[in-house]
Design a protein around this motif. Sequence first.
Motif, PDB file in Angstrom:
ATOM      1  N   LEU A 169      58.572  29.635  14.247  1.00  0.00           N
ATOM      2  CA  LEU A 169      57.733  30.758  14.663  1.00  0.00           C
ATOM      3  C   LEU A 169      56.594  30.964  13.680  1.00  0.00           C
ATOM      4  O   LEU A 169      55.438  31.194  14.073  1.00  0.00           O
ATOM      5  CB  LEU A 169      58.579  32.025  14.763  1.00  0.00           C
ATOM      6  N   LYS A 170      56.908  30.879  12.391  1.00  0.00           N
ATOM      7  CA  LYS A 170      55.905  31.063  11.349  1.00  0.00           C
ATOM      8  C   LYS A 170      54.759  30.078  11.512  1.00  0.00           C
ATOM      9  O   LYS A 170      53.578  30.451  11.532  1.00  0.00           O
ATOM     10  CB  LYS A 170      56.555  30.906   9.978  1.00  0.00           C
ATOM     11  N   TYR A 171      55.092  28.784  11.646  1.00  0.00           N
ATOM     12  CA  TYR A 171      54.053  27.768  11.728  1.00  0.00           C
ATOM     13  C   TYR A 171      53.364  27.744  13.090  1.00  0.00           C
ATOM     14  O   TYR A 171      52.196  27.367  13.190  1.00  0.00           O
ATOM     15  CB  TYR A 171      54.641  26.403  11.380  1.00  0.00           C
ATOM     16  N   THR A 172      54.067  28.170  14.129  1.00  0.00           N
ATOM     17  CA  THR A 172      53.414  28.304  15.437  1.00  0.00           C
ATOM     18  C   THR A 172      52.326  29.364  15.379  1.00  0.00           C
ATOM     19  O   THR A 172      51.205  29.167  15.872  1.00  0.00           O
ATOM     20  CB  THR A 172      54.443  28.674  16.520  1.00  0.00           C
ATOM     21  N   ASN A 173      52.644  30.503  14.763  1.00  0.00           N
ATOM     22  CA  ASN A 173      51.653  31.578  14.640  1.00  0.00           C
ATOM     23  C   ASN A 173      50.480  31.165  13.766  1.00  0.00           C
ATOM     24  O   ASN A 173      49.325  31.479  14.060  1.00  0.00           O
ATOM     25  CB  ASN A 173      52.317  32.831  14.065  1.00  0.00           C
ATOM     26  N   LEU A 174      50.762  30.440  12.679  1.00  0.00           N
ATOM     27  CA  LEU A 174      49.684  29.957  11.815  1.00  0.00           C
ATOM     28  C   LEU A 174      48.815  28.950  12.547  1.00  0.00           C
ATOM     29  O   LEU A 174      47.580  28.941  12.395  1.00  0.00           O
ATOM     30  CB  LEU A 174      50.269  29.333  10.551  1.00  0.00           C
ATOM     31  N   ALA A 175      49.444  28.101  13.359  1.00  0.00           N
ATOM     32  CA  ALA A 175      48.687  27.115  14.129  1.00  0.00           C
ATOM     33  C   ALA A 175      47.799  27.796  15.162  1.00  0.00           C
ATOM     34  O   ALA A 175      46.647  27.382  15.390  1.00  0.00           O
ATOM     35  CB  ALA A 175      49.644  26.140  14.813  1.00  0.00           C
ATOM     36  N   MET A 176      48.318  28.861  15.792  1.00  0.00           N
ATOM     37  CA  MET A 176      47.519  29.602  16.763  1.00  0.00           C
ATOM     38  C   MET A 176      46.309  30.257  16.100  1.00  0.00           C
ATOM     39  O   MET A 176      45.214  30.284  16.661  1.00  0.00           O
ATOM     40  CB  MET A 176      48.388  30.660  17.451  1.00  0.00           C
ATOM     41  N   THR A 177      46.535  30.795  14.899  1.00  0.00           N
ATOM     42  CA  THR A 177      45.431  31.403  14.150  1.00  0.00           C
ATOM     43  C   THR A 177      44.374  30.348  13.806  1.00  0.00           C
ATOM     44  O   THR A 177      43.165  30.592  13.934  1.00  0.00           O
ATOM     45  CB  THR A 177      45.949  32.058  12.864  1.00  0.00           C
ATOM     46  N   SER A 178      44.836  29.178  13.385  1.00  0.00           N
ATOM     47  CA  SER A 178      43.913  28.101  13.033  1.00  0.00           C
ATOM     48  C   SER A 178      43.143  27.616  14.262  1.00  0.00           C
ATOM     49  O   SER A 178      41.946  27.325  14.187  1.00  0.00           O
ATOM     50  CB  SER A 178      44.675  26.929  12.409  1.00  0.00           C
ATOM     51  N   PHE A 179      43.845  27.540  15.398  1.00  0.00           N
ATOM     52  CA  PHE A 179      43.186  27.103  16.623  1.00  0.00           C
ATOM     53  C   PHE A 179      42.124  28.103  17.055  1.00  0.00           C
ATOM     54  O   PHE A 179      41.033  27.730  17.488  1.00  0.00           O
ATOM     55  CB  PHE A 179      44.210  26.925  17.734  1.00  0.00           C
ATOM     56  N   SER A 180      42.447  29.394  16.920  1.00  0.00           N
ATOM     57  CA  SER A 180      41.474  30.427  17.260  1.00  0.00           C
ATOM     58  C   SER A 180      40.231  30.316  16.373  1.00  0.00           C
ATOM     59  O   SER A 180      39.102  30.444  16.838  1.00  0.00           O
ATOM     60  CB  SER A 180      42.115  31.812  17.102  1.00  0.00           C
ATOM     61  N   LYS A 181      40.468  30.067  15.091  1.00  0.00           N
ATOM     62  CA  LYS A 181      39.353  29.890  14.151  1.00  0.00           C
ATOM     63  C   LYS A 181      38.550  28.642  14.497  1.00  0.00           C
ATOM     64  O   LYS A 181      37.321  28.634  14.418  1.00  0.00           O
ATOM     65  CB  LYS A 181      39.903  29.799  12.731  1.00  0.00           C
ATOM     66  N   LEU A 182      39.254  27.586  14.895  1.00  0.00           N
ATOM     67  CA  LEU A 182      38.592  26.344  15.283  1.00  0.00           C
ATOM     68  C   LEU A 182      37.688  26.560  16.480  1.00  0.00           C
ATOM     69  O   LEU A 182      36.580  26.016  16.551  1.00  0.00           O
ATOM     70  CB  LEU A 182      39.654  25.289  15.601  1.00  0.00           C
TER      71      LEU A 182
END
Length: 359
Positions: A169-182
Motif C-alpha cells: 500500500l505504501k509503495y502503491t501510494n508513492l507510485a501514484m503520487t509520482s505518476f501524478s507528478k509525471l
Amino acid sequence: MDITQKIAALASRAQEQIDHIVNEEATKNAMVMPFIQSLGYDVFNPTEVLPEFTADVGLKKGEKVDYAIKNEGVLSILIECKPRTTDLANAQFSQLYRYFNCTEAKFAILTNGIEYRFYSDLDDANKLDTRPFFTFRLTDYNERDIEELKKFAKPVFNVDTILSTANRLKYTNLAMTSFSKLMKEPPRDFIKFIAQDFFDGRMTQQVLDEFTPIIRDAMAQHIKEQVSQRLKLALATTSGEESSPIIAQPGQDNIEVPLKAEDEIVTTQEEIDGYNMVRAIVASEVAPERVYMRDAKSYCAILLDDNNRKPICRLHFNSKTLKRLEIRQDDQQVKHDLATLTDIFSHSEALLAAVKSYE
C-alpha cells in the motif's frame, strides 16, 4: 451505522464546523475523538483510549502523546494531534517517533483532524518510518480508502493482517503520487524516451521543449480515451424482450421514457445515466449485456443476468434533495450518499466486488 456511514457523517460535519476549529483542543474534541469513535473505540473508557498518554523516554521525562489506543489490553496505536490548520507535510512529530521506539505499539497516527497519516516500522524494525504507508483525508476519500481504514476498526483489528498489505500500500501510494507528478511535469529523460520512439532527429533542448507539452497532452488524452472506451462498452446495444431494462443506444443523448400509469413507475434520465456508469465500471469483469436495469417505485435495481438473486446495486434517485447508491457488500446492502452523479465512480471497487461475488 457502519464505519462508512460514520465517516460520511463526520466528513459532512467537518465541512460545517471547519472555520470554527481554530486550535489543537478544538481539533481533538470536534474531529479526532469522533474519528476514533467511528473505528469502534470508546473514547470515554481509559482502559481502551488513553488521553495524554505518558511514558518516560530515555532522558525525556513526563512527555505525552495525545492518545494511545489499546486492543485487548495491548498498546496498539499512538496518535499525535496538531491544530487543524497545520500542514502535516512539514509537521514535527518527534514525540511520536520516540514513543513508538520504546513502546509495544505497532502503529502511529499523525493528524490535524482532517488528514490522518498512518505510520509503522516497515523500513527498519522498531524505528518509526519517516513516510506514512497510508493517508486518509476526511474531505477527499474513496471506497479503497474506506476499506483500508476498516482494518483499524476495533472488531477486526489485527496487526499481522494490516502489516501484510501495508508495504505494498505504501509503495502503491508513492507510485501514484509520482505518476501524478509525471503527468504534470514530465522530466527531460522521460520526454526523450517517448520522443525517440517516433522522432529521428537530434534531441536538442529546443526539440525537447517543443515535445514536452505535446507528450503531456497525449498522456492526458490517452487516459480520457480509456475512460470513454469503457463508457462506450456500457452503452453497447443489448437486445431483449419488452420487459428487458431500458438501455441507452450509442449516439443517443436522451431517451424518452413514458410514465407507466398502472404502477406509477417512471425511469428518469439520471437513472439511465447511473445505470450506464455502473455498466462501464463492471465491464472489466463481465460483458455489459449481462447487466440489467429493473425500475421500481422506490428504487432502480441493477442486476447481473437480470436475476433478482444477483443484485449489483440500487439507485435511490427519487428524492429531489438526496441521491444514494446502495451496494451489496458482505451480504448486506450498504447505502452511500452521492453529492453528484459521477460520485458513482468513487465506489468502483465495491461494485466490482459485488459482481465478482457471483462469478
